[in-house]
Design an enzyme around this catalytic site. Structure first.
Site, PDB file in Angstrom:
ATOM      1  N   CYS A  94     -11.413  59.093 -83.414  1.00 49.96           N
ATOM      2  CA  CYS A  94     -10.537  57.998 -83.847  1.00 49.96           C
ATOM      3  C   CYS A  94     -10.250  57.015 -82.702  1.00 49.96           C
ATOM      4  O   CYS A  94     -10.631  57.239 -81.561  1.00 49.96           O
ATOM      5  CB  CYS A  94      -9.229  58.566 -84.382  1.00 49.96           C
ATOM      6  N   ARG A 146     -12.294  66.798 -72.565  1.00 50.64           N
ATOM      7  CA  ARG A 146     -13.461  65.978 -72.272  1.00 50.64           C
ATOM      8  C   ARG A 146     -14.156  66.375 -70.970  1.00 50.64           C
ATOM      9  O   ARG A 146     -15.184  65.852 -70.628  1.00 50.64           O
ATOM     10  CB  ARG A 146     -13.027  64.513 -72.244  1.00 50.64           C
ATOM     11  N   HIS A 202     -11.660  51.797 -77.281  1.00 45.60           N
ATOM     12  CA  HIS A 202     -12.175  51.294 -75.997  1.00 45.60           C
ATOM     13  C   HIS A 202     -11.717  49.851 -75.791  1.00 45.60           C
ATOM     14  O   HIS A 202     -11.256  49.478 -74.709  1.00 45.60           O
ATOM     15  CB  HIS A 202     -13.708  51.293 -75.975  1.00 45.60           C
ATOM     16  N   ALA A 255      -8.381  58.422 -79.756  1.00 41.54           N
ATOM     17  CA  ALA A 255      -9.252  59.216 -78.876  1.00 41.54           C
ATOM     18  C   ALA A 255     -10.023  58.304 -77.916  1.00 41.54           C
ATOM     19  O   ALA A 255     -10.177  58.615 -76.737  1.00 41.54           O
ATOM     20  CB  ALA A 255     -10.219  60.042 -79.712  1.00 41.54           C
TER      21      ALA A 255
HETATM   22 FE1  CFM Z   1     -19.676  55.937 -73.265  1.00 43.36          FE
HETATM   23 FE2  CFM Z   1     -20.678  57.734 -74.563  1.00 43.36          FE
HETATM   24 FE3  CFM Z   1     -18.115  56.975 -74.911  1.00 43.36          FE
HETATM   25 FE4  CFM Z   1     -18.918  58.211 -72.614  1.00 43.36          FE
HETATM   26 FE5  CFM Z   1     -18.036  60.581 -73.691  1.00 43.36          FE
HETATM   27 FE6  CFM Z   1     -19.816  60.078 -75.594  1.00 43.36          FE
HETATM   28 FE7  CFM Z   1     -17.306  59.305 -76.011  1.00 43.36          FE
HETATM   29 MO1  CFM Z   1     -17.952  61.787 -75.975  1.00 43.36          MO
HETATM   30  S1  CFM Z   1     -20.899  57.593 -72.503  1.00 43.36           S
HETATM   31  S2  CFM Z   1     -17.624  56.554 -72.951  1.00 43.36           S
HETATM   32  S3  CFM Z   1     -18.177  59.972 -71.594  1.00 43.36           S
HETATM   33  S4  CFM Z   1     -19.906  55.992 -75.418  1.00 43.36           S
HETATM   34  S5  CFM Z   1     -19.539  61.794 -74.411  1.00 43.36           S
HETATM   35  S6  CFM Z   1     -21.863  59.091 -75.634  1.00 43.36           S
HETATM   36  S7  CFM Z   1     -18.652  60.122 -77.332  1.00 43.36           S
HETATM   37  S8  CFM Z   1     -16.297  60.708 -74.844  1.00 43.36           S
HETATM   38  S9  CFM Z   1     -16.457  57.363 -76.326  1.00 43.36           S
HETATM   39  C1  HCA Z   2     -13.798  61.890 -78.335  1.00 40.84           C
HETATM   40  C2  HCA Z   2     -14.159  62.691 -77.134  1.00 40.84           C
HETATM   41  C3  HCA Z   2     -15.495  63.320 -77.223  1.00 40.84           C
HETATM   42  C4  HCA Z   2     -15.554  64.432 -78.243  1.00 40.84           C
HETATM   43  C5  HCA Z   2     -16.719  65.297 -78.014  1.00 40.84           C
HETATM   44  C6  HCA Z   2     -17.172  66.238 -79.048  1.00 40.84           C
HETATM   45  C7  HCA Z   2     -15.830  63.868 -75.817  1.00 40.84           C
HETATM   46  O1  HCA Z   2     -14.636  61.225 -78.920  1.00 40.84           O
HETATM   47  O2  HCA Z   2     -12.653  61.914 -78.690  1.00 40.84           O
HETATM   48  O3  HCA Z   2     -17.138  65.947 -80.246  1.00 40.84           O
HETATM   49  O4  HCA Z   2     -17.640  67.294 -78.620  1.00 40.84           O
HETATM   50  O5  HCA Z   2     -16.835  63.525 -75.266  1.00 40.84           O
HETATM   51  O6  HCA Z   2     -15.048  64.668 -75.329  1.00 40.84           O
HETATM   52  O7  HCA Z   2     -16.468  62.341 -77.535  1.00 40.84           O
END
Ligand code: CFM
Ligand code: HCA
Length: 542
Positions: free
Chosen positions: A62, A96, A195, A65
């Site tokens: 969401c 995370r 983001h 998150a």
């Molecule tokens: Fe960029 Fe990602 Fe993301 Fe990421 Fe992550 Fe991710 Fe995420 Mo999980 S590189 S910041 S550190 S888009 S693993 S593929 S989904 S938390 S919002």
């Molecule tokens: C997020 C964080 C997450 C979840 C990862 C997962 C992460 O999107 O809220 O589903 O295992 O990297 O910790 O993407």
């Protein structure tokens, strides 16, 4: 009796859609792409960044998150308070695996989980007083440089004014920057909106605050690196070895002061473009700092990115040093790659991760001689697939007041999902500028399946049909995939592994994947379709 059939990508797509009601199938069809781009053609279009169809079990998270967990989570000396029910704070607490090193001044709030723990009476009578009390308590105990407040779904629904409370407390303290994020979970279609909200607020409330210039000959910011499993530590080790000064990382292992000093960098290096492109654009617009795209996932990509940085500075000393570092680091990487390749060559992978890793990690698999059969993002936008980004109109007098305006223009031009390749071309012809870089579609082979916002049903079906040697995604997918008898590697948290970035990270990754795809244990699992194994299928591509 076993029958062997050959499956074409179109058959797979048909299989995935077969069970859906017609309206659902029509929408999903636009999000499942058979990659057909050739060098001469424009990359194919995909529907992305749109609402998940209700009832479908999506892999997405969401907006809260994306804001609190992803962007602000890895900063150690800003005290993050979740205004909401305790579960939102708790489930976004350290899951995370973003690592931190608090050795410089010892300030680290990450081991704490701060929340207003909203109850029924707060929903009925309002939670602002409780929030003010929580901010006061946090200030009295910790005296942090900054306190950030994050809205959860109920806060938006009852209308608590978290910005007014934060402003009031900031004024009251005088020595603590308190600001808030309207990042209610339902605000967008995924983490992605979170983001954007985080980027805007950090830029408006924090970036530029420290006016003392920073030392360093080649000063960069690393944007979109979150130090998962220590990735940022490895990248910083390499920068240091090359003589590159990293002023601030957004936001792995970062501090308040790093954000406040970001405007002193000469160049922004953007790693996860999806999560932080807004900051890169705002730094370019307001401070004239150019940005380039980098990727430190994969040894070859690391070398390429270092060369790109050196090329930007155009300085012989840096270029020579970068070449020395690459020459020093590569032999060990190559030796491990050659060893694992004897077992991994020709094996297949599927990658379904947030907004950049499903693309970046394909480099590491390629270095092991492994092929990516299918991949997709949870929440990326079309530019992450198709590899272009709009350059927002540069306004010489831009300041934080018109950030919204700039982004609205950029979003309208780029993120409108109804825009076709031809329409983009028309925009370019009309003089709008786009930055071009490699998206997922450019990198993947012809005939591979690129799937946006994959869901549990489709994931199971894909594995059943294509039987990859490894499946990469997150915790929600982990056990259902393993139950199908396929090894599963978490590319969000890295399970308990990492770092996987940079040179040392590549070595760790090769060894880990080798271990997973060479293990016999998975063949003992009986997947549901193996109960009646009449059909064996082979995937055919060009
Ligand atoms: Fe960029 Fe990602 Fe993301 Fe990421 Fe992550 Fe991710 Fe995420 Mo999980 S590189 S910041 S550190 S888009 S693993 S593929 S989904 S938390 S919002
Ligand atoms: C997020 C964080 C997450 C979840 C990862 C997962 C992460 O999107 O809220 O589903 O295992 O990297 O910790 O993407």
């Amino acid at each position: 009796t076993k029958k062997v059939v050959q499956l074409m990508p179109t058959d797979i797509k048909e299989e995935l859609l077969k069970k859906y009601p017609p309206k659902v199938a029509r929408k999903r069809a636009k999000q499942i792409l058979i990659n057909e781009a050739t060098e001469a053609e424009a990359p194919p279009e995909i529907l992305a960044n749109v609402r998940t169809i209700p009832g479908i079990i999506t892999m997405r998270g969401c907006t809260y998150a994306g804001c609190k967990g992803v962007i602000m989570g890895p900063t150690r000396d800003i005290l993050n308070i979740t205004h909401g029910p305790i579960g939102c704070g708790f489930y976004s607490w350290l899951t995370r695996r973003n690592q931190t090193d608090a050795s410089a001044d010892g300030v680290n709030y990450m081991p704490y989980c701060f929340s207003t723990d909203m109850q029924d009476q707060d929903i009925i009578f309002g939670g602002e007083k409780k929030l003010a009390a929580a901010i006061q308590e946090a200030y009295d105990i910790f005296h942090p440089k900054g306190i950030c407040v994050f809205a959860t779904c109920p806060v938006g629904l009852i209308g608590d004014d978290i910005h007014a409370v934060s402003r009031k407390m900031k004024e009251k303290f005088g020595d603590c920057n308190v600001f808030a994020f309207s990042c209610e979970g339902y605000k967008g279609v995924s983490q992605s909106a979170g983001h954007h909200i985080a980027n805007n607020q950090v830029f408006t409330n924090l970036v530029g605050e420290n006016e003392t210039p920073k030392e360093g000959k080649y000063k960069i910011n690393l944007l979109g690196e979150y130090n998962i499993g220590g990735d940022g530590f490895e990248i910083d080790r390499i920068f240091k070895k090359c003589g590159i000064t990293n002023i601030s990382t957004f936001s792995g292992n970062s501090t308040y002061d790093q954000f406040a000093s970001a405007q002193h960098a000469d160049l922004d290096c953007v790693m996860c473009h999806r999560s932080i492109n807004y900051v890169a654009d705002m730094l370019e617009t307001k401070y004239g700092i150019p940005w380039i795209k980098v990727n430190f996932i994969g040894a070859e990509s690391t070398a390429k990115s270092l060369r790109k940085i050196a090329e930007y500075f155009g300085d012989k000393e840096l270029t020579d040093r970068v070449e020395e570092v690459i020459a020093e680091e590569m032999p060990e990487v190559k030796a491990v790659a050659a060893d694992v390749r004897t077992r991994t060559e020709g094996k297949t992978a599927m990658l379904f991760v947030g907004g950049s890793r499903a693309h970046h990690y394909q480099d590491l698999f390629a270095e092991m001689g492994m092929k990516t059969l299918s991949a997709g993002y949870e929440f990326a936008h079309r530019d992450d697939y198709e590899g272009r980004q709009v350059i927002p109109e540069l306004k010489p007098d831009a300041d934080s007041r018109n950030i919204e305006e700039i982004e609205v223009v950029a979003d309208e031009k780029l993120y409108n999902p109804r825009k076709t390749t031809d329409e983009y071309k028309a925009l370019e012809d009309a003089g709008f500028e786009f930055k071009h870089y490699e998206g997922m579609n450019d990198q993947m082979d012809k005939g591979t399946l690129i799937i946006d916002d994959l869901n549990q049903y489709e994931a199971d079906k894909l594995v059943e049909l294509l039987k990859p040697d490894i499946f990469c995604a997150g915790i929600k997918e982990k056990f259902s995939i393993q139950k199908l008898g396929v090894p599963m590697k978490q590319l969000h948290s890295y399970d308990s592994g990492g770092p996987y970035a940079g040179f040392k990270g590549a070595i760790n990754f090769y060894k880990e994947i080798d271990r997973l795809v060479s293990s016999k244990v998975w063949s003992y699992m009986k997947a549901p379709w193996q109960e009646s194994p009449e059909l064996t299928a082979t995937f055919v591509w060009e």
